[in-house]
Design a protein around this motif. Structure first.
Motif, mmCIF file in Angstrom:
data_model
loop_
_atom_site.group_PDB
_atom_site.id
_atom_site.type_symbol
_atom_site.label_atom_id
_atom_site.label_comp_id
_atom_site.label_asym_id
_atom_site.label_seq_id
_atom_site.Cartn_x
_atom_site.Cartn_y
_atom_site.Cartn_z
ATOM 1 N N GLY A 1 -6.910 -9.310 -1.834
ATOM 2 C CA GLY A 1 -6.727 -8.983 -3.243
ATOM 3 C C GLY A 1 -7.928 -8.331 -3.897
ATOM 4 N N SER A 2 -9.147 -8.668 -3.453
ATOM 5 C CA SER A 2 -10.340 -8.104 -4.084
ATOM 6 C C SER A 2 -10.479 -6.607 -3.862
ATOM 7 C CB SER A 2 -11.601 -8.813 -3.568
ATOM 8 O OG SER A 2 -11.708 -8.679 -2.161
ATOM 9 N N MET A 3 -9.756 -6.058 -2.883
ATOM 10 C CA MET A 3 -9.826 -4.619 -2.631
ATOM 11 C C MET A 3 -9.180 -3.814 -3.757
ATOM 12 S SD MET A 3 -11.481 -3.846 0.173
ATOM 13 C CE MET A 3 -10.857 -2.289 0.807
ATOM 14 N N LYS A 4 -8.482 -4.492 -4.676
ATOM 15 C CA LYS A 4 -7.911 -3.800 -5.839
ATOM 16 C C LYS A 4 -8.966 -3.514 -6.908
ATOM 17 C CE LYS A 4 -4.708 -6.998 -6.344
ATOM 18 N NZ LYS A 4 -3.522 -7.760 -6.809
ATOM 19 N N THR A 5 -10.145 -4.123 -6.785
ATOM 20 C CA THR A 5 -11.200 -3.958 -7.781
ATOM 21 C C THR A 5 -11.572 -2.490 -7.933
ATOM 22 O OG1 THR A 5 -12.065 -6.122 -7.150
ATOM 23 C CG2 THR A 5 -13.503 -4.701 -8.480
ATOM 24 N N ARG A 6 -11.619 -2.008 -9.183
ATOM 25 C CA ARG A 6 -11.913 -0.591 -9.451
ATOM 26 C C ARG A 6 -13.398 -0.452 -9.824
ATOM 27 N NH1 ARG A 6 -7.170 2.252 -10.271
ATOM 28 N NH2 ARG A 6 -8.218 3.827 -11.524
ATOM 29 N N ASP A 7 -14.245 -0.387 -8.808
ATOM 30 C CA ASP A 7 -15.677 -0.268 -9.075
ATOM 31 C C ASP A 7 -16.341 0.793 -8.205
ATOM 32 O OD1 ASP A 7 -15.550 -1.563 -6.653
ATOM 33 O OD2 ASP A 7 -16.832 -3.252 -7.216
ATOM 34 N N ARG B 1 -13.406 5.938 -12.009
ATOM 35 C CA ARG B 1 -13.489 4.769 -11.142
ATOM 36 C C ARG B 1 -12.171 4.599 -10.393
ATOM 37 N NH1 ARG B 1 -16.873 -0.347 -13.512
ATOM 38 N NH2 ARG B 1 -18.784 0.779 -14.041
ATOM 39 N N VAL B 2 -12.273 4.340 -9.105
ATOM 40 C CA VAL B 2 -11.089 4.082 -8.293
ATOM 41 C C VAL B 2 -11.268 2.736 -7.612
ATOM 42 C CG1 VAL B 2 -10.642 6.536 -7.918
ATOM 43 C CG2 VAL B 2 -12.050 5.264 -6.273
ATOM 44 N N SER B 3 -10.196 2.218 -7.071
ATOM 45 C CA SER B 3 -10.280 0.922 -6.392
ATOM 46 C C SER B 3 -10.967 1.067 -5.037
ATOM 47 C CB SER B 3 -8.877 0.337 -6.197
ATOM 48 O OG SER B 3 -8.161 1.077 -5.222
ATOM 49 N N ARG B 4 -11.481 -0.033 -4.547
ATOM 50 C CA ARG B 4 -12.082 -0.044 -3.210
ATOM 51 C C ARG B 4 -11.042 0.375 -2.173
ATOM 52 N NH1 ARG B 4 -14.819 -6.076 -3.935
ATOM 53 N NH2 ARG B 4 -16.014 -5.558 -5.812
ATOM 54 N N TRP B 5 -9.820 -0.051 -2.386
ATOM 55 C CA TRP B 5 -8.703 0.290 -1.492
ATOM 56 C C TRP B 5 -8.493 1.802 -1.437
ATOM 57 C CZ3 TRP B 5 -5.898 -2.040 2.097
ATOM 58 C CH2 TRP B 5 -4.607 -1.583 2.400
ATOM 59 N N ASP B 6 -8.406 2.452 -2.609
ATOM 60 C CA ASP B 6 -8.213 3.899 -2.656
ATOM 61 C C ASP B 6 -9.394 4.627 -2.009
ATOM 62 O OD1 ASP B 6 -5.848 3.490 -4.030
ATOM 63 O OD2 ASP B 6 -6.732 3.862 -6.008
ATOM 64 N N ALA B 7 -10.610 4.156 -2.297
ATOM 65 C CA ALA B 7 -11.812 4.812 -1.778
ATOM 66 C C ALA B 7 -11.858 4.777 -0.261
ATOM 67 C CB ALA B 7 -13.058 4.158 -2.362
ATOM 68 N N ASP C 1 -4.762 -12.540 5.189
ATOM 69 C CA ASP C 1 -4.679 -13.783 5.955
ATOM 70 C C ASP C 1 -3.791 -13.622 7.189
ATOM 71 O OD1 ASP C 1 -2.374 -13.505 4.530
ATOM 72 O OD2 ASP C 1 -2.478 -15.449 3.521
ATOM 73 N N ARG C 2 -3.292 -12.413 7.377
ATOM 74 C CA ARG C 2 -2.612 -12.015 8.606
ATOM 75 C C ARG C 2 -2.829 -10.522 8.786
ATOM 76 N NH1 ARG C 2 3.342 -13.884 7.514
ATOM 77 N NH2 ARG C 2 2.126 -15.711 6.918
ATOM 78 N N HIS D 1 -1.456 4.262 3.099
ATOM 79 C CA HIS D 1 -2.105 3.962 1.819
ATOM 80 C C HIS D 1 -1.073 3.652 0.738
ATOM 81 C CE1 HIS D 1 -4.664 5.697 -1.715
ATOM 82 N NE2 HIS D 1 -4.634 4.380 -1.739
ATOM 83 N N GLN D 2 -0.038 4.470 0.668
ATOM 84 C CA GLN D 2 0.936 4.349 -0.413
ATOM 85 C C GLN D 2 1.919 3.195 -0.220
ATOM 86 O OE1 GLN D 2 0.600 6.016 -3.161
ATOM 87 N NE2 GLN D 2 -1.117 7.164 -2.305
ATOM 88 N N THR D 3 2.165 2.801 1.013
ATOM 89 C CA THR D 3 3.188 1.772 1.264
ATOM 90 C C THR D 3 2.595 0.382 1.456
ATOM 91 O OG1 THR D 3 3.149 2.276 3.644
ATOM 92 C CG2 THR D 3 4.779 3.437 2.290
ATOM 93 N N SER D 4 1.270 0.253 1.456
ATOM 94 C CA SER D 4 0.624 -1.049 1.625
ATOM 95 C C SER D 4 -0.190 -1.365 0.382
ATOM 96 C CB SER D 4 -0.285 -1.035 2.852
ATOM 97 O OG SER D 4 0.416 -0.619 4.001
ATOM 98 N N HIS D 5 -0.283 -2.639 0.042
ATOM 99 C CA HIS D 5 -0.988 -3.026 -1.170
ATOM 100 C C HIS D 5 -1.826 -4.269 -0.894
ATOM 101 C CE1 HIS D 5 1.518 -0.123 -3.270
ATOM 102 N NE2 HIS D 5 2.561 -0.663 -2.646
ATOM 103 N N PRO D 6 -3.077 -4.287 -1.340
ATOM 104 C CA PRO D 6 -3.939 -5.440 -1.069
ATOM 105 C C PRO D 6 -3.505 -6.687 -1.833
ATOM 106 C CG PRO D 6 -5.090 -3.781 -2.407
ATOM 107 C CD PRO D 6 -3.776 -3.198 -2.042
ATOM 108 N N HIS D 7 -3.560 -7.828 -1.142
ATOM 109 C CA HIS D 7 -3.219 -9.109 -1.759
ATOM 110 C C HIS D 7 -3.697 -10.235 -0.841
ATOM 111 C CE1 HIS D 7 0.086 -8.150 0.952
ATOM 112 N NE2 HIS D 7 0.416 -9.433 0.976
ATOM 113 N N HIS D 8 -3.668 -11.451 -1.341
ATOM 114 C CA HIS D 8 -4.045 -12.656 -0.603
ATOM 115 C C HIS D 8 -5.546 -12.679 -0.269
ATOM 116 C CE1 HIS D 8 0.069 -13.772 -0.647
ATOM 117 N NE2 HIS D 8 0.468 -12.980 0.343
ATOM 118 N N GLY D 9 -5.904 -13.557 0.700
ATOM 119 C CA GLY D 9 -7.309 -13.778 1.038
ATOM 120 C C GLY D 9 -7.776 -12.952 2.224
ATOM 121 N N THR D 10 -8.953 -13.325 2.763
ATOM 122 C CA THR D 10 -9.577 -12.553 3.846
ATOM 123 C C THR D 10 -9.788 -13.444 5.060
ATOM 124 O OG1 THR D 10 -10.808 -11.286 2.188
ATOM 125 C CG2 THR D 10 -11.531 -11.087 4.470
#
Length: 255
Positions: A66-72, A84-90, A127-128, A153-162
């Motif tokens: 989930g933290s990969m959604k952070t826009r920093d 600013r873009v998310s870590r995921w997008d970057a 977590d998987r 990139h477009q069909t996956s979304h960050p969530h849960h833990g690490t």
């Protein structure tokens, strides 16, 4: 390009933890400021593969917590405006830049009649783990594989833990399909503290890596166990690049 004989010493990238600037992915140490897309991309340049006449399998393992959604992460647009873009997008932007530069290097090698084949796999983990594509050939101008990265990139979304163990376990399974004698380059990208390792990494770097962890009252092999097994399976043909996207994750990637 990675030295495939140095399988016991991972390359480590640390774009520091304040907000970033866009265009990079280079697994080598950097020091103390925030992440920019530029940091991430330049950090990826050292992972470019000189495949000679062998097959090289490049595996990207991307933290999808989930933290990969952070826009920093700062990204500079063509006309100079910074957003600013998310870590995921970057991270996905940087993977595409990396692949485009790998294509250029492959073309140079072909001009000299000295190029091997290069295939790419991409998996995400929280977590998987989930394999998004497997052993796609990096050929011609790389257009088909860039399209596969965009779709992932477009069909996956960050969530849960690490859970690092989930990422390394799946990477090991992906690498097991490698052709005999081929090289394996694993680039492992994460931004945070994993939930499957000790709460504090040891200060003494000689302490052996954790071999198991407990979850829901069961015991599982830890990330280090999967990593050690990959090294045994692949030997000197294995190269590992660790990319730290945010300062919090650095101590655990170092461990």
């Amino acid at each position: 390009h990675p030295n495939h004989t140095q399988n016991k010493r991972a390359r480590f990238t640390h774009p520091e933890s304040r907000p970033s600037d866009a265009s990079s992915l280079k697994p080598e140490p950097t020091t103390g400021r925030s992440t920019t897309l530029s940091d991430l991309h330049s950090n990826g340049e050292s992972a470019l593969v000189d495949s000679h006449n062998d097959e090289t399998h490049i595996i990207f393992a991307i933290d999808a917590s989930g933290s990969m959604k952070t826009r920093d992460v700062h990204k500079t647009l063509p006309k100079g405006r910074r957003i600013r873009v998310s870590r995921w997008d970057a991270v996905f932007d940087c993977i595409k830049i990396f692949l485009q530069e790998q294509v250029k290097q492959n073309e140079d090698k072909q001009d000299n009649n000295n190029s091997g084949t290069c295939v790419v796999s991409l998996l995400i983990f929280n977590d998987r783990a989930q394999r998004l594509f497997h052993r796609l050939p990096l050929v011609d101008n790389g257009e088909s594989i860039i399209a596969a990265v965009d779709e992932a990139h477009q069909t996956s979304h960050p969530h849960h833990g690490t859970d690092f163990s989930a990422g390394f376990r799946e990477a090991r399974a992906v690498a097991a399909a490698n052709s005999v004698g081929g090289n394996v380059v694993l680039t492992f990208l994460s931004d945070g503290r994993p939930g499957d390792l000790r709460s504090k990494p040891p200060e003494d770097k000689t302490v052996p890596m954790q071999t198991e962890f407990r979850k829901n009252k069961k015991v599982y092999p830890a990330a280090g166990e999967h990593l050690e097994q990959m090294k045994k399976d692949i030997g000197d043909r294995f190269s590992l690049h660790l990319v730290c996207i945010f300062d919090e994750g650095r101590p655990w990637l170092e461990y």
